[in-house]
Design a protein around this motif. Structure first.
Motif, mmCIF file in Angstrom:
data_model
loop_
_atom_site.group_PDB
_atom_site.id
_atom_site.type_symbol
_atom_site.label_atom_id
_atom_site.label_comp_id
_atom_site.label_asym_id
_atom_site.label_seq_id
_atom_site.Cartn_x
_atom_site.Cartn_y
_atom_site.Cartn_z
ATOM 1 N N GLN A 160 -53.735 9.652 21.761
ATOM 2 C CA GLN A 160 -54.389 10.701 22.315
ATOM 3 C C GLN A 160 -53.347 11.892 22.680
ATOM 4 O O GLN A 160 -53.604 12.945 22.631
ATOM 5 C CB GLN A 160 -55.251 10.455 23.602
ATOM 6 C CG GLN A 160 -56.606 9.632 23.280
ATOM 7 C CD GLN A 160 -57.487 9.113 24.498
ATOM 8 O OE1 GLN A 160 -56.861 9.410 25.757
ATOM 9 N NE2 GLN A 160 -58.375 8.352 24.481
ATOM 10 N N LEU A 161 -52.279 11.148 23.393
ATOM 11 C CA LEU A 161 -51.235 12.030 23.837
ATOM 12 C C LEU A 161 -50.792 12.724 22.390
ATOM 13 O O LEU A 161 -50.343 13.835 22.763
ATOM 14 C CB LEU A 161 -50.189 11.251 24.418
ATOM 15 C CG LEU A 161 -49.009 11.907 24.986
ATOM 16 C CD1 LEU A 161 -49.405 13.080 25.990
ATOM 17 C CD2 LEU A 161 -48.011 11.132 25.547
ATOM 18 N N GLN A 162 -50.408 11.944 21.343
ATOM 19 C CA GLN A 162 -49.717 12.770 20.236
ATOM 20 C C GLN A 162 -50.911 13.735 19.710
ATOM 21 O O GLN A 162 -50.124 14.852 19.405
ATOM 22 C CB GLN A 162 -49.663 11.769 19.175
ATOM 23 C CG GLN A 162 -48.438 10.793 19.483
ATOM 24 C CD GLN A 162 -48.508 9.591 18.319
ATOM 25 O OE1 GLN A 162 -49.287 9.314 17.851
ATOM 26 N NE2 GLN A 162 -47.107 9.112 18.216
ATOM 27 N N GLN A 176 -52.099 19.696 19.389
ATOM 28 C CA GLN A 176 -52.766 20.782 19.594
ATOM 29 C C GLN A 176 -51.948 21.723 20.367
ATOM 30 O O GLN A 176 -52.196 23.094 20.080
ATOM 31 C CB GLN A 176 -54.114 20.527 20.439
ATOM 32 C CG GLN A 176 -54.878 19.527 19.521
ATOM 33 C CD GLN A 176 -56.090 19.191 20.305
ATOM 34 O OE1 GLN A 176 -56.221 19.041 21.755
ATOM 35 N NE2 GLN A 176 -57.045 18.796 19.677
ATOM 36 N N LEU A 177 -51.269 21.446 21.230
ATOM 37 C CA LEU A 177 -50.554 22.308 22.109
ATOM 38 C C LEU A 177 -49.386 23.100 21.424
ATOM 39 O O LEU A 177 -49.133 24.371 21.431
ATOM 40 C CB LEU A 177 -49.905 21.832 23.300
ATOM 41 C CG LEU A 177 -50.667 21.324 24.508
ATOM 42 C CD1 LEU A 177 -50.196 20.332 25.357
ATOM 43 C CD2 LEU A 177 -51.644 22.397 24.887
ATOM 44 N N GLN A 198 -54.344 16.616 31.031
ATOM 45 C CA GLN A 198 -54.807 15.324 30.360
ATOM 46 C C GLN A 198 -53.690 14.555 29.950
ATOM 47 O O GLN A 198 -53.500 13.214 29.830
ATOM 48 C CB GLN A 198 -55.839 15.363 29.280
ATOM 49 C CG GLN A 198 -56.418 14.223 28.923
ATOM 50 C CD GLN A 198 -57.685 14.188 27.951
ATOM 51 O OE1 GLN A 198 -57.856 15.524 27.269
ATOM 52 N NE2 GLN A 198 -58.234 13.319 27.404
ATOM 53 N N GLY A 199 -52.796 15.406 29.327
ATOM 54 C CA GLY A 199 -51.402 15.036 28.605
ATOM 55 C C GLY A 199 -50.408 14.168 29.506
ATOM 56 O O GLY A 199 -49.805 13.130 29.199
ATOM 57 N N ARG A 218 -49.796 7.128 32.244
ATOM 58 C CA ARG A 218 -50.621 5.712 32.063
ATOM 59 C C ARG A 218 -49.775 5.165 31.136
ATOM 60 O O ARG A 218 -49.876 3.774 31.393
ATOM 61 C CB ARG A 218 -51.980 6.087 31.532
ATOM 62 C CG ARG A 218 -52.920 4.950 30.947
ATOM 63 C CD ARG A 218 -53.238 3.963 32.296
ATOM 64 N NE ARG A 218 -54.119 2.920 31.264
ATOM 65 C CZ ARG A 218 -53.999 1.594 32.046
ATOM 66 N NH1 ARG A 218 -53.296 1.437 33.022
ATOM 67 N NH2 ARG A 218 -54.654 0.684 31.312
ATOM 68 N N CYS A 219 -49.375 5.533 30.270
ATOM 69 C CA CYS A 219 -48.173 4.905 29.026
ATOM 70 C C CYS A 219 -47.287 4.203 29.922
ATOM 71 O O CYS A 219 -46.688 3.136 29.658
ATOM 72 C CB CYS A 219 -47.837 5.895 28.138
ATOM 73 S SG CYS A 219 -49.257 6.177 26.840
#
Length: 120
Positions: free
Chosen positions: A21-23, A28-29, A45-46, A52-53
Protein backbone atom coordinates in the motif's frame (compact mmCIF):
# COMPACT_ATOMS: atom_id res chain seq x y z
CA UNK A 1 7.82 -30.03 19.99
CA UNK A 2 5.16 -27.49 20.97
CA UNK A 3 2.81 -26.27 18.24
CA UNK A 4 3.47 -22.80 16.91
CA UNK A 5 1.15 -20.06 18.06
CA UNK A 6 -0.78 -18.33 15.30
CA UNK A 7 -0.66 -14.55 15.47
CA UNK A 8 -3.89 -12.94 16.57
CA UNK A 9 -5.98 -11.54 13.73
CA UNK A 10 -6.08 -7.76 13.83
CA UNK A 11 -7.73 -5.12 11.71
CA UNK A 12 -4.33 -3.73 10.77
CA UNK A 13 -2.63 -5.05 7.64
CA UNK A 14 0.51 -7.16 7.85
CA UNK A 15 3.97 -5.99 6.81
CA UNK A 16 3.78 -7.07 3.17
CA UNK A 17 0.32 -5.57 2.66
CA UNK A 18 1.34 -2.32 4.39
CA UNK A 19 4.47 -2.08 2.27
CA UNK A 20 2.50 -2.72 -0.91
CA UNK A 21 0.00 0.00 0.00
CA UNK A 22 2.84 2.37 0.84
CA UNK A 23 4.51 1.75 -2.52
CA UNK A 24 1.20 2.47 -4.29
CA UNK A 25 0.81 5.74 -2.38
CA UNK A 26 4.38 6.80 -3.17
CA UNK A 27 3.81 6.09 -6.87
CA UNK A 28 0.59 8.15 -6.85
CA UNK A 29 2.30 11.06 -5.12
CA UNK A 30 5.28 10.95 -7.48
CA UNK A 31 2.98 10.90 -10.51
CA UNK A 32 1.47 14.20 -9.38
CA UNK A 33 -1.96 13.18 -10.64
CA UNK A 34 -3.72 13.71 -7.29
CA UNK A 35 -5.31 16.95 -6.19
CA UNK A 36 -3.95 18.72 -3.12
CA UNK A 37 -6.57 17.38 -0.69
CA UNK A 38 -6.24 13.80 -1.94
CA UNK A 39 -2.43 14.05 -1.93
CA UNK A 40 -2.49 15.20 1.70
CA UNK A 41 -4.80 12.33 2.68
CA UNK A 42 -2.57 9.85 0.88
CA UNK A 43 0.53 11.34 2.52
CA UNK A 44 -1.03 10.95 5.97
CA UNK A 45 -2.03 7.37 5.22
CA UNK A 46 1.49 6.71 3.94
CA UNK A 47 3.12 8.00 7.12
CA UNK A 48 0.76 5.82 9.15
CA UNK A 49 1.68 2.77 7.05
CA UNK A 50 5.38 3.59 7.37
CA UNK A 51 5.09 3.74 11.17
CA UNK A 52 3.26 0.41 11.09
CA UNK A 53 6.03 -1.19 9.01
CA UNK A 54 8.71 0.09 11.41
CA UNK A 55 6.71 -1.22 14.37
CA UNK A 56 6.40 -4.68 12.78
CA UNK A 57 10.13 -4.75 11.99
CA UNK A 58 11.04 -3.67 15.51
CA UNK A 59 8.85 -6.40 17.00
CA UNK A 60 10.41 -9.00 14.71
CA UNK A 61 13.92 -7.81 15.59
CA UNK A 62 13.18 -8.26 19.28
CA UNK A 63 12.25 -11.89 18.65
CA UNK A 64 15.53 -12.80 16.95
CA UNK A 65 17.82 -14.97 19.00
CA UNK A 66 21.40 -15.98 18.39
CA UNK A 67 22.32 -19.62 18.49
CA UNK A 68 25.32 -19.77 20.81
CA UNK A 69 25.87 -23.50 20.93
CA UNK A 70 24.42 -26.79 22.09
CA UNK A 71 24.05 -28.13 25.60
CA UNK A 72 25.08 -31.65 26.67
CA UNK A 73 21.71 -33.07 25.57
CA UNK A 74 21.95 -31.53 22.09
CA UNK A 75 19.44 -28.76 22.73
CA UNK A 76 20.20 -25.37 21.22
CA UNK A 77 21.42 -22.64 23.54
CA UNK A 78 20.27 -19.19 22.52
CA UNK A 79 20.64 -15.63 23.70
CA UNK A 80 18.71 -12.54 22.66
CA UNK A 81 20.03 -10.61 19.68
CA UNK A 82 21.31 -7.13 20.52
CA UNK A 83 20.77 -5.11 17.36
CA UNK A 84 22.02 -1.90 18.94
CA UNK A 85 25.65 -3.09 18.83
CA UNK A 86 25.40 -3.69 15.08
CA UNK A 87 23.75 -0.31 14.55
CA UNK A 88 26.52 1.48 16.48
CA UNK A 89 29.20 -0.31 14.48
CA UNK A 90 27.48 0.59 11.21
CA UNK A 91 27.22 4.25 12.25
CA UNK A 92 30.93 4.38 13.12
CA UNK A 93 32.03 2.99 9.75
CA UNK A 94 29.47 4.87 7.65
CA UNK A 95 31.07 7.24 5.18
CA UNK A 96 34.55 5.81 5.44
CA UNK A 97 36.16 4.95 2.17
CA UNK A 98 39.10 2.76 1.55
CA UNK A 99 41.98 4.98 0.56
CA UNK A 100 44.80 3.69 -1.51
CA UNK A 101 48.18 4.96 -0.58
CA UNK A 102 51.78 4.01 -0.34
CA UNK A 103 53.96 2.63 -3.10
CA UNK A 104 51.13 1.32 -5.28
CA UNK A 105 49.48 4.74 -5.52
CA UNK A 106 52.79 6.48 -6.20
CA UNK A 107 53.71 3.93 -8.87
CA UNK A 108 50.32 4.32 -10.55
CA UNK A 109 50.63 8.11 -10.53
CA UNK A 110 54.09 8.03 -12.10
CA UNK A 111 53.15 5.41 -14.66
CA UNK A 112 53.93 6.63 -18.18
CA UNK A 113 51.01 7.40 -20.46
CA UNK A 114 50.57 6.19 -24.02
CA UNK A 115 52.71 9.11 -25.19
CA UNK A 116 55.64 8.29 -22.92
CA UNK A 117 55.05 11.10 -20.44
CA UNK A 118 54.13 10.71 -16.78
CA UNK A 119 50.51 11.65 -15.94
CA UNK A 120 50.07 14.53 -13.49
Amino acid sequence: MAPKKKPAKTDQPGFEESLEQLQTIVQQLEDGSLGLEEALLQYEQGTSLLRRCYQILQTAEQKIELLTGMDAEGNPECEPFDGSATLQQREQTAGRRKQSGGKEAAAEKNKPSLFGEADD
